[in-house]
Write a protein that holds these residues in place. Structure first.
Motif, mmCIF file in Angstrom:
data_model
loop_
_atom_site.group_PDB
_atom_site.id
_atom_site.type_symbol
_atom_site.label_atom_id
_atom_site.label_comp_id
_atom_site.label_asym_id
_atom_site.label_seq_id
_atom_site.Cartn_x
_atom_site.Cartn_y
_atom_site.Cartn_z
ATOM 1 N N LYS A 27 0.812 -1.211 0.000
ATOM 2 C CA LYS A 27 0.000 0.000 0.000
ATOM 3 C C LYS A 27 0.851 1.269 0.000
ATOM 4 O O LYS A 27 0.408 2.310 -0.468
ATOM 5 C CB LYS A 27 -0.945 -0.020 1.197
ATOM 6 C CG LYS A 27 -1.967 -1.147 1.092
ATOM 7 C CD LYS A 27 -2.939 -1.168 2.241
ATOM 8 C CE LYS A 27 -3.963 -2.267 2.052
ATOM 9 N NZ LYS A 27 -4.968 -2.309 3.156
ATOM 10 N N GLN A 170 1.356 10.865 -1.890
ATOM 11 C CA GLN A 170 0.452 11.208 -0.793
ATOM 12 C C GLN A 170 -0.995 10.899 -1.162
ATOM 13 O O GLN A 170 -1.739 10.320 -0.358
ATOM 14 C CB GLN A 170 0.602 12.683 -0.434
ATOM 15 C CG GLN A 170 -0.276 13.103 0.742
ATOM 16 C CD GLN A 170 -0.008 14.538 1.174
ATOM 17 O OE1 GLN A 170 1.063 15.079 0.930
ATOM 18 N NE2 GLN A 170 -0.986 15.150 1.803
ATOM 19 N N ASN A 171 -1.410 11.261 -2.370
ATOM 20 C CA ASN A 171 -2.782 10.989 -2.801
ATOM 21 C C ASN A 171 -3.074 9.494 -2.812
ATOM 22 O O ASN A 171 -4.167 9.056 -2.431
ATOM 23 C CB ASN A 171 -3.020 11.567 -4.201
ATOM 24 C CG ASN A 171 -3.078 13.084 -4.200
ATOM 25 O OD1 ASN A 171 -3.370 13.702 -3.180
ATOM 26 N ND2 ASN A 171 -2.790 13.687 -5.347
ATOM 27 N N LYS A 172 -2.083 8.705 -3.224
ATOM 28 C CA LYS A 172 -2.299 7.263 -3.306
ATOM 29 C C LYS A 172 -2.371 6.625 -1.923
ATOM 30 O O LYS A 172 -3.220 5.768 -1.678
ATOM 31 C CB LYS A 172 -1.211 6.615 -4.158
ATOM 32 C CG LYS A 172 -1.375 6.894 -5.652
ATOM 33 C CD LYS A 172 -0.366 6.107 -6.476
ATOM 34 C CE LYS A 172 -0.707 6.176 -7.969
ATOM 35 N NZ LYS A 172 -0.409 7.472 -8.564
ATOM 36 N N GLU A 174 -3.188 8.077 0.882
ATOM 37 C CA GLU A 174 -4.369 8.565 1.594
ATOM 38 C C GLU A 174 -5.604 7.735 1.230
ATOM 39 O O GLU A 174 -6.575 7.670 1.993
ATOM 40 C CB GLU A 174 -4.622 10.039 1.278
ATOM 41 C CG GLU A 174 -3.634 10.997 1.938
ATOM 42 C CD GLU A 174 -3.852 11.143 3.437
ATOM 43 O OE1 GLU A 174 -4.937 10.747 3.932
ATOM 44 O OE2 GLU A 174 -2.945 11.661 4.126
ATOM 45 N N ASN A 175 -5.573 7.111 0.053
ATOM 46 C CA ASN A 175 -6.698 6.285 -0.405
ATOM 47 C C ASN A 175 -6.333 4.801 -0.470
ATOM 48 O O ASN A 175 -6.968 4.035 -1.190
ATOM 49 C CB ASN A 175 -7.145 6.769 -1.788
ATOM 50 C CG ASN A 175 -7.720 8.180 -1.753
ATOM 51 O OD1 ASN A 175 -8.832 8.388 -1.307
ATOM 52 N ND2 ASN A 175 -6.935 9.149 -2.203
ATOM 53 N N SER A 176 -5.335 4.418 0.311
ATOM 54 C CA SER A 176 -4.812 3.050 0.234
ATOM 55 C C SER A 176 -5.539 2.051 1.128
ATOM 56 O O SER A 176 -5.381 0.845 0.973
ATOM 57 C CB SER A 176 -3.329 3.055 0.613
ATOM 58 O OG SER A 176 -3.177 3.423 1.984
ATOM 59 N N GLY A 177 -6.307 2.565 2.080
ATOM 60 C CA GLY A 177 -6.946 1.668 3.035
ATOM 61 C C GLY A 177 -6.165 1.524 4.331
ATOM 62 O O GLY A 177 -6.625 0.867 5.264
ATOM 63 N N THR A 179 -4.744 2.690 7.950
ATOM 64 C CA THR A 179 -5.368 3.501 9.004
ATOM 65 C C THR A 179 -4.700 4.875 9.068
ATOM 66 O O THR A 179 -3.585 5.060 8.574
ATOM 67 C CB THR A 179 -5.228 2.821 10.374
ATOM 68 O OG1 THR A 179 -3.837 2.786 10.741
ATOM 69 C CG2 THR A 179 -5.779 1.401 10.342
ATOM 70 N N ARG A 180 -5.382 5.822 9.722
ATOM 71 C CA ARG A 180 -4.806 7.157 9.883
ATOM 72 C C ARG A 180 -3.487 7.085 10.628
ATOM 73 O O ARG A 180 -2.526 7.792 10.282
ATOM 74 C CB ARG A 180 -5.794 8.017 10.672
ATOM 75 C CG ARG A 180 -5.398 9.466 10.832
ATOM 76 C CD ARG A 180 -5.566 10.207 9.513
ATOM 77 N NE ARG A 180 -4.305 10.475 8.868
ATOM 78 C CZ ARG A 180 -4.195 10.801 7.581
ATOM 79 N NH1 ARG A 180 -5.256 10.868 6.813
ATOM 80 N NH2 ARG A 180 -3.022 11.041 7.062
ATOM 81 N N ILE A 183 -0.762 5.839 8.241
ATOM 82 C CA ILE A 183 -0.394 6.870 7.267
ATOM 83 C C ILE A 183 0.461 7.947 7.932
ATOM 84 O O ILE A 183 1.502 8.353 7.393
ATOM 85 C CB ILE A 183 -1.659 7.494 6.639
ATOM 86 C CG1 ILE A 183 -2.364 6.459 5.757
ATOM 87 C CG2 ILE A 183 -1.299 8.730 5.824
ATOM 88 C CD1 ILE A 183 -3.737 6.895 5.259
#
Length: 234
Positions: A27, A170-172, A174-177, A179-180, A183
């Motif tokens: 991810k 970063q965009n990828k 952030e939408n990878s699944g 957890t916060r 990330i």
């Protein structure tokens, strides 16, 4: 308490993340499959039992793909993180031909040479001068006709290009699944990065003596660098 030495910081951060490292890789590396399969595909040697060194081996992820191609290879893993190396030892428990060193590969005194030296997502933690010195050291540690493969991240050659690289990543993620917390931890580890440009690193490899130097794969700032130590007596 903040760590005072960058090597200590690196060891500390990767010790903390060791248990989750492999699960997060697919991810955090958008081009995961190509990033690992392409360097392995060009790791060609006439030797049936090559000697291979994996610098900054971590949990042994890169080595796991190499062993699929060369299951009998004598492989040495070196990493500064003891926790990461513990995971590698469990992963390769059935491979008596895999050796482990917990140490700083920029300083460790190796007592043998290798047919291939590889690294993945590690050398970008070194300063420019440390990278130059390491590339010279890698060259000296290779046997004639030896190969060096570095799957790593590079700095964009202009501020605009570098921002493009970082924004895409970063965009990828952030939408990878992830957890916060995962990330944010990944962002925190990027503070340890000391990335250099692709152009500079290709030049440093050439200056170190390598022939056929190339970037054989590139996805934004994820790259695979290649160099060969030729037999100059032929």
């Amino acid at each position: 308490m903040p760590c005072n030495d960058s090597r200590d910081c690196i060891a500390e951060k990767f010790n903390e993340n060791a248990a989750q490292y492999d699960r997060q890789r697919r991810k955090l590396i958008p081009c995961f499959n190509d990033f690992y399969s392409i360097p392995v595909s060009v790791m060609n040697t006439a030797k049936t039992v090559p000697a291979i060194l994996d610098m900054g081996a971590g949990t042994g992820l890169f080595t796991s793909f190499i062993l699929e191609k060369y299951p009998r290879a004598n492989i040495t893993l070196i990493d500064i993180s003891e926790k990461m190396m513990e995971i590698a030892k469990k992963r390769f428990a059935n491979y008596p031909n895999v050796n482990y060193i917990v140490d700083d590969y920029t300083k460790h005194e190796f007592n043998t040479k290798f047919d291939m030296i590889v690294s993945s997502l590690s050398i970008h933690h070194l300063t420019d001068d440390e990278k130059k010195s390491l590339y010279r050291r890698v060259y000296s540690l290779l046997n004639e006709d030896g190969l060096f493969l570095n799957a790593d991240q590079v700095l964009g050659h202009t501020p605009f290009i570098d921002a493009l690289y970082k924004n895409d990543w970063q965009n990828k993620i952030e939408n990878s699944g992830l957890t916060r917390e995962e990330i944010d931890s990944a962002y925190e580890r990027t503070k340890l990065d000391k990335m250099s440009t692709l152009h500079d690193q290709l030049n440093w490899l050439k200056e170190s003596g390598f022939e056929d130097v190339d970037c054989i794969y590139k996805y934004f700032n994820f790259v695979v660098l290649f160099g060969r130590k030729i037999n100059r007596l032929v």
